[in-house]
Design a protein around this motif. Sequence first.
Motif, mmCIF file in Angstrom:
data_model
loop_
_atom_site.group_PDB
_atom_site.id
_atom_site.type_symbol
_atom_site.label_atom_id
_atom_site.label_comp_id
_atom_site.label_asym_id
_atom_site.label_seq_id
_atom_site.Cartn_x
_atom_site.Cartn_y
_atom_site.Cartn_z
ATOM 1 N N LEU A 67 40.354 -23.794 -10.386
ATOM 2 C CA LEU A 67 40.860 -24.471 -9.470
ATOM 3 C C LEU A 67 42.322 -24.086 -9.085
ATOM 4 O O LEU A 67 42.489 -24.060 -7.765
ATOM 5 C CB LEU A 67 40.977 -25.970 -9.760
ATOM 6 N N PHE A 68 43.174 -23.999 -9.937
ATOM 7 C CA PHE A 68 44.583 -23.624 -9.948
ATOM 8 C C PHE A 68 44.581 -22.090 -9.209
ATOM 9 O O PHE A 68 45.202 -21.994 -8.361
ATOM 10 C CB PHE A 68 45.196 -23.585 -11.179
ATOM 11 N N ARG A 69 43.775 -21.295 -9.908
ATOM 12 C CA ARG A 69 43.882 -19.894 -9.260
ATOM 13 C C ARG A 69 43.446 -19.867 -7.799
ATOM 14 O O ARG A 69 44.014 -19.411 -6.634
ATOM 15 C CB ARG A 69 42.755 -19.100 -9.730
ATOM 16 N N TYR A 70 42.379 -20.589 -7.175
ATOM 17 C CA TYR A 70 42.067 -20.953 -5.821
ATOM 18 C C TYR A 70 43.074 -21.387 -5.060
ATOM 19 O O TYR A 70 43.227 -21.111 -3.865
ATOM 20 C CB TYR A 70 40.504 -21.380 -5.758
ATOM 21 N N ALA A 71 43.663 -22.689 -5.601
ATOM 22 C CA ALA A 71 44.768 -23.338 -4.920
ATOM 23 C C ALA A 71 45.813 -22.357 -4.478
ATOM 24 O O ALA A 71 46.326 -22.613 -3.314
ATOM 25 C CB ALA A 71 45.164 -24.360 -5.684
ATOM 26 N N LYS A 72 46.294 -21.428 -5.106
ATOM 27 C CA LYS A 72 47.299 -20.420 -4.852
ATOM 28 C C LYS A 72 46.814 -19.587 -3.468
ATOM 29 O O LYS A 72 47.632 -19.003 -3.000
ATOM 30 C CB LYS A 72 47.542 -19.638 -6.154
ATOM 31 N N ASN A 73 45.639 -19.554 -3.267
ATOM 32 C CA ASN A 73 44.996 -18.858 -2.055
ATOM 33 C C ASN A 73 45.410 -17.291 -2.152
ATOM 34 O O ASN A 73 45.332 -16.806 -1.152
ATOM 35 C CB ASN A 73 45.852 -19.551 -0.920
ATOM 36 N N ARG A 74 45.242 -16.847 -3.193
ATOM 37 C CA ARG A 74 45.673 -15.383 -3.386
ATOM 38 C C ARG A 74 44.286 -14.609 -3.902
ATOM 39 O O ARG A 74 44.653 -13.559 -4.104
ATOM 40 C CB ARG A 74 46.836 -15.005 -4.247
ATOM 41 N N SER A 75 43.260 -15.284 -4.043
ATOM 42 C CA SER A 75 42.318 -14.378 -4.508
ATOM 43 C C SER A 75 41.524 -13.679 -3.500
ATOM 44 O O SER A 75 41.596 -13.932 -2.241
ATOM 45 C CB SER A 75 41.357 -15.371 -5.387
ATOM 46 N N THR A 76 40.645 -12.759 -3.934
ATOM 47 C CA THR A 76 39.712 -12.193 -2.865
ATOM 48 C C THR A 76 38.412 -12.681 -2.756
ATOM 49 O O THR A 76 37.818 -12.800 -1.646
ATOM 50 C CB THR A 76 39.511 -10.630 -3.534
ATOM 51 N N ASP A 77 37.800 -13.361 -3.755
ATOM 52 C CA ASP A 77 36.534 -14.088 -3.435
ATOM 53 C C ASP A 77 36.575 -15.602 -2.569
ATOM 54 O O ASP A 77 35.648 -15.714 -1.906
ATOM 55 C CB ASP A 77 35.874 -14.340 -4.901
ATOM 56 N N ALA A 78 37.648 -16.051 -2.578
ATOM 57 C CA ALA A 78 37.783 -17.392 -1.573
ATOM 58 C C ALA A 78 38.897 -17.409 -1.132
ATOM 59 O O ALA A 78 40.151 -16.935 -1.570
ATOM 60 C CB ALA A 78 37.347 -18.522 -2.803
ATOM 61 N N TYR A 79 39.251 -18.118 -0.011
ATOM 62 C CA TYR A 79 40.450 -18.043 0.955
ATOM 63 C C TYR A 79 40.112 -19.116 1.784
ATOM 64 O O TYR A 79 38.898 -19.575 2.147
ATOM 65 C CB TYR A 79 40.656 -16.485 1.712
ATOM 66 N N TYR A 80 41.127 -19.790 2.083
ATOM 67 C CA TYR A 80 40.936 -21.062 2.979
ATOM 68 C C TYR A 80 42.235 -21.123 3.956
ATOM 69 O O TYR A 80 43.427 -20.701 3.696
ATOM 70 C CB TYR A 80 41.050 -22.253 2.124
ATOM 71 N N HIS A 81 41.948 -21.739 5.202
ATOM 72 C CA HIS A 81 42.759 -21.915 6.202
ATOM 73 C C HIS A 81 43.580 -23.401 5.739
ATOM 74 O O HIS A 81 42.863 -24.371 5.891
ATOM 75 C CB HIS A 81 42.069 -22.090 7.420
ATOM 76 N N PRO A 82 44.829 -23.362 5.232
ATOM 77 C CA PRO A 82 45.441 -24.596 4.655
ATOM 78 C C PRO A 82 45.351 -25.816 5.810
ATOM 79 O O PRO A 82 44.916 -26.790 5.332
ATOM 80 C CB PRO A 82 46.746 -24.259 4.438
ATOM 81 N N ALA A 83 45.415 -25.629 7.019
ATOM 82 C CA ALA A 83 45.502 -26.574 8.034
ATOM 83 C C ALA A 83 44.096 -27.029 8.254
ATOM 84 O O ALA A 83 43.961 -28.434 8.803
ATOM 85 C CB ALA A 83 45.831 -26.087 9.393
#
Length: 412
Positions: A67-83
């Motif tokens: 969860l911490f890794r994804y929260a940083k939004n720097r991984s290749t497998d998942a990415y999100y638009h914060p807004a």
Amino acid sequence: MVEDADVIVLGAGIVGVCVAVHLQMRGRQVVLADRRAPGEETSFGNAGLIQREAVFPHHFPRGLADLFRYAKNRSTDAYYHPAFLPRLASPLLRYWYHSEPGRYLAMARRYAPLIMASLDDHIALATSAGAMHLLRPGGWTQAHETQRTLNASLEDAETMRREFGIEHEAMDAGALARHEPHLRTGLAGGVHWPRPLAVIDPHALTLAYAAHFEALGGRIRVADAGDLRRENAAWRVGALAAPEIVVALGAWSTEVTKKLGYNPPVFVKRGYHAHFGTVGNAGLNNAVLDVANGYMLAPMRRGIRLTTGAEFAHRDAPPTPVQLARAEPAARRLVPSLGERLDKEPWMGARPCTPDMMPIIGPAPGAPGAWCAFGHAHHGLTLGPTTGRLLAAMMTGDTPFTNPHPYRAERF
Ligand SMILES: Cc1cc2nc3c(=O)[nH]c(=O)nc-3n(C[C@H](O)[C@H](O)[C@H](O)COP(=O)(O)OP(=O)(O)OC[C@H]3O[C@@H](n4cnc5c(N)ncnc54)[C@H](O)[C@@H]3O)c2cc1C
């Protein structure tokens, strides 16, 4: 002039085409309606795997480290638009809830009958449609950089063997190198799933199934499902009229079901692809998942197709192919002979997802004669023919091959 049918299937992606062909095979007069030609949205650009092994669909990460890794939004497998996250909060929370290990295993047991039927259903349809040349045997492979992730995947694979009888082959570094000689050296090993089939051109497969539907007497029409209305106890879309409709609009489905009073929490995971050539005679024998970086390399007609993981964003937001940009250098390290990029622009599609990771198949609540066939997330190609067979049996009053209760619309 009104054009009558027994059923209008809305949406000509792989799911809608397969529902239409199964209904037509059962003697229903079916019109398949789409605003585009068949197979031009998400079904166009997937990784092409008929995932006979995928009884455990993609779950929401539960571990704090992940969860911490994804929260940083720097991984290749998942990415999100914060807004966009606030609008996703409710379905994602439910997705997280259903991913709890106990609930997840119970869900996999309900999901498995669909997955287990997927290969045979594709083979039956592809044989009738003269499309077997588009299906390649040989399965697909997870490539692991570290012994730690390899061991974890092998443990999962053992669970799948024990619980569901799904076969795998454990590969050490040498076996993986023999299986895929053009991967870089120094990998820890792999897990190979031998049973799945790979589609060498997913768009061509959807078109072949659509052509078979037409050969059986089915009709394909251009129409906008946004125009759906009820008139004189019939469903009307443009000039089309029928007592029954099937909503198979993938990521667009709830736009229509909302109007029928049914608004399930469907959200999208967008995904991208690009094709690459290879240097010399190098290539891949089967599709390979780079586990460390969460993208897939699938050998296809057009070249090696790199497909990305999940992007959490508004379905219609402009493309942000961040994951593709992150995956390409990783892919070049994994397959040093990867050649030039063949597409000018990345392709983007939208996987229609539900919080409990299973599709919605069955009658739409409170809407007479309306049926649902959507929400197939990462497995719509895999489950198209099986969904078609199941729903067609339900709609024609036949005994379905499995209990459809787990996939009912009312669960949302
Ligand atoms: C990168 C990526 C890789 C994937 N890899 C795999 C894989 O290897 N194996 C697998 O099983 N699955 C895979 N998937 C998932 C799979 O592609 C989808 O689950 C599947 O394509 C969904 O099919 P569908 O028919 O529901 O939707 P779609 O193919 O999106 O079809 C929906 C149809 O509805 C039509 N439509 C929408 N709105 C309207 C309207 N208002 N009026 C008329 N028509 C309308 C569209 O034009 C479209 O034709 C992948 C997805 C992505 C993005």
